[in-house]
Scaffold this motif. Sequence first.
Motif, PDB file in Angstrom:
ATOM      1  N   TYR A 149       0.721  -1.305   0.120  1.00 44.32           N
ATOM      2  CA  TYR A 149       0.198  -0.001   0.036  1.00 44.32           C
ATOM      3  C   TYR A 149       0.938   1.258   0.053  1.00 44.32           C
ATOM      4  O   TYR A 149       2.047   1.315   0.649  1.00 44.32           O
ATOM      5  CB  TYR A 149      -0.952   0.115   1.237  1.00 44.32           C
ATOM      6  N   ASP A 150       0.179   2.353  -0.534  1.00 49.18           N
ATOM      7  CA  ASP A 150       0.793   3.598  -0.530  1.00 49.18           C
ATOM      8  C   ASP A 150       0.314   4.178   0.585  1.00 49.18           C
ATOM      9  O   ASP A 150      -1.025   4.602   0.654  1.00 49.18           O
ATOM     10  CB  ASP A 150       0.821   4.444  -1.674  1.00 49.18           C
ATOM     11  N   PHE A 151       0.791   4.720   1.589  1.00 50.25           N
ATOM     12  CA  PHE A 151       0.233   5.169   2.699  1.00 50.25           C
ATOM     13  C   PHE A 151       0.235   7.037   2.614  1.00 50.25           C
ATOM     14  O   PHE A 151       1.433   7.385   2.358  1.00 50.25           O
ATOM     15  CB  PHE A 151       0.991   4.946   4.045  1.00 50.25           C
ATOM     16  N   LYS A 152      -0.791   7.457   2.896  1.00 48.83           N
ATOM     17  CA  LYS A 152      -0.811   8.987   3.140  1.00 48.83           C
ATOM     18  C   LYS A 152      -0.078   9.321   4.649  1.00 48.83           C
ATOM     19  O   LYS A 152       0.205   8.493   5.314  1.00 48.83           O
ATOM     20  CB  LYS A 152      -2.358   9.566   3.213  1.00 48.83           C
ATOM     21  N   PRO A 153       0.170  10.387   4.666  1.00 49.08           N
ATOM     22  CA  PRO A 153       0.828  10.821   5.900  1.00 49.08           C
ATOM     23  C   PRO A 153       0.102  10.327   7.360  1.00 49.08           C
ATOM     24  O   PRO A 153      -1.157  10.524   7.006  1.00 49.08           O
ATOM     25  CB  PRO A 153       1.123  12.362   5.855  1.00 49.08           C
ATOM     26  N   PHE A 154       0.742  10.033   8.274  1.00 52.89           N
ATOM     27  CA  PHE A 154       0.041   9.568   9.379  1.00 52.89           C
ATOM     28  C   PHE A 154      -0.814  10.573   9.939  1.00 52.89           C
ATOM     29  O   PHE A 154      -2.119  10.105  10.334  1.00 52.89           O
ATOM     30  CB  PHE A 154       1.197   9.204  10.360  1.00 52.89           C
ATOM     31  N   LYS A 155      -0.590  11.673  10.322  1.00 53.51           N
ATOM     32  CA  LYS A 155      -1.538  12.691  10.583  1.00 53.51           C
ATOM     33  C   LYS A 155      -2.655  12.985   9.745  1.00 53.51           C
ATOM     34  O   LYS A 155      -3.766  13.183  10.244  1.00 53.51           O
ATOM     35  CB  LYS A 155      -0.807  14.177  10.727  1.00 53.51           C
ATOM     36  N   SER A 156      -2.587  12.987   8.402  1.00 54.35           N
ATOM     37  CA  SER A 156      -3.841  12.848   7.590  1.00 54.35           C
ATOM     38  C   SER A 156      -4.615  11.741   7.887  1.00 54.35           C
ATOM     39  O   SER A 156      -5.598  12.057   7.806  1.00 54.35           O
ATOM     40  CB  SER A 156      -3.282  13.043   6.282  1.00 54.35           C
TER      41      SER A 156
END
Length: 231
Positions: A149-156
């Motif tokens: 998977y491509d992960f969005k930034p953790f905070k987002s």
Amino acid sequence: MNEQHSKKTYISLIFHNLIFWIYLLDLYYHFFSLKLLSIRTYAGECKYLTIWCLCVQTLYFGIATLYDLIFKINEEKSKNLKKIRDYICTTYAFPMGTAVSILFWALYAVDRELVYPKFLDEYIPSWHNNILHTGPIVFLLMDSFICHYDFKPFKSRVKHLIGFICIYYTWLMWVRFFGNVWIYPIFHVLSTYEIFLFLSVIVLLFITFSFLGQKVNQIIWRPSKIPKNML
């Protein structure tokens, strides 16, 4: 697409399609075949987090199946769908599915009457209960070995996840005050302060599994193990 990559795509397609149909048929079974007393109470089965989770899992595996199919036909046209697939899995499906499974069985081990009273055994087959409460964590971990998977930034991700939880908590309180129903038995034995603390712990659990989901996928799919155009 090389032979190894093509084989990987077929495995992904078969797996996602199988789990999608398991969840879809289980949803149908739950709403149209089970004769539960809760269906007659305020908001029916739609007030349970487990059912929200089941719907999210079904949606994710359905989109994953569609992505696999389009990827086989036209790799270029599948890129946008991959973004949607990865977003739903990493932001909602994985943290929710793993948290629901862990939380349910932890409470069940302490005192099953707090979350799944014994009388439910007369109405809900064990296989159905396991699809609802064991399936998510098992299927998602298996999926982690199949898909990168491509992960969005953790905070987002956390921001969106907390937004989803807030919607559910608003619904939870709506059912409590307008339907005069506490969704789970555990709320009947907790004080107001303890309920607030319990719900806060659930939020932290969701966030924790959002973080762990990324770490698990990164460990499995080290950069050297990700082929070009990997799923």
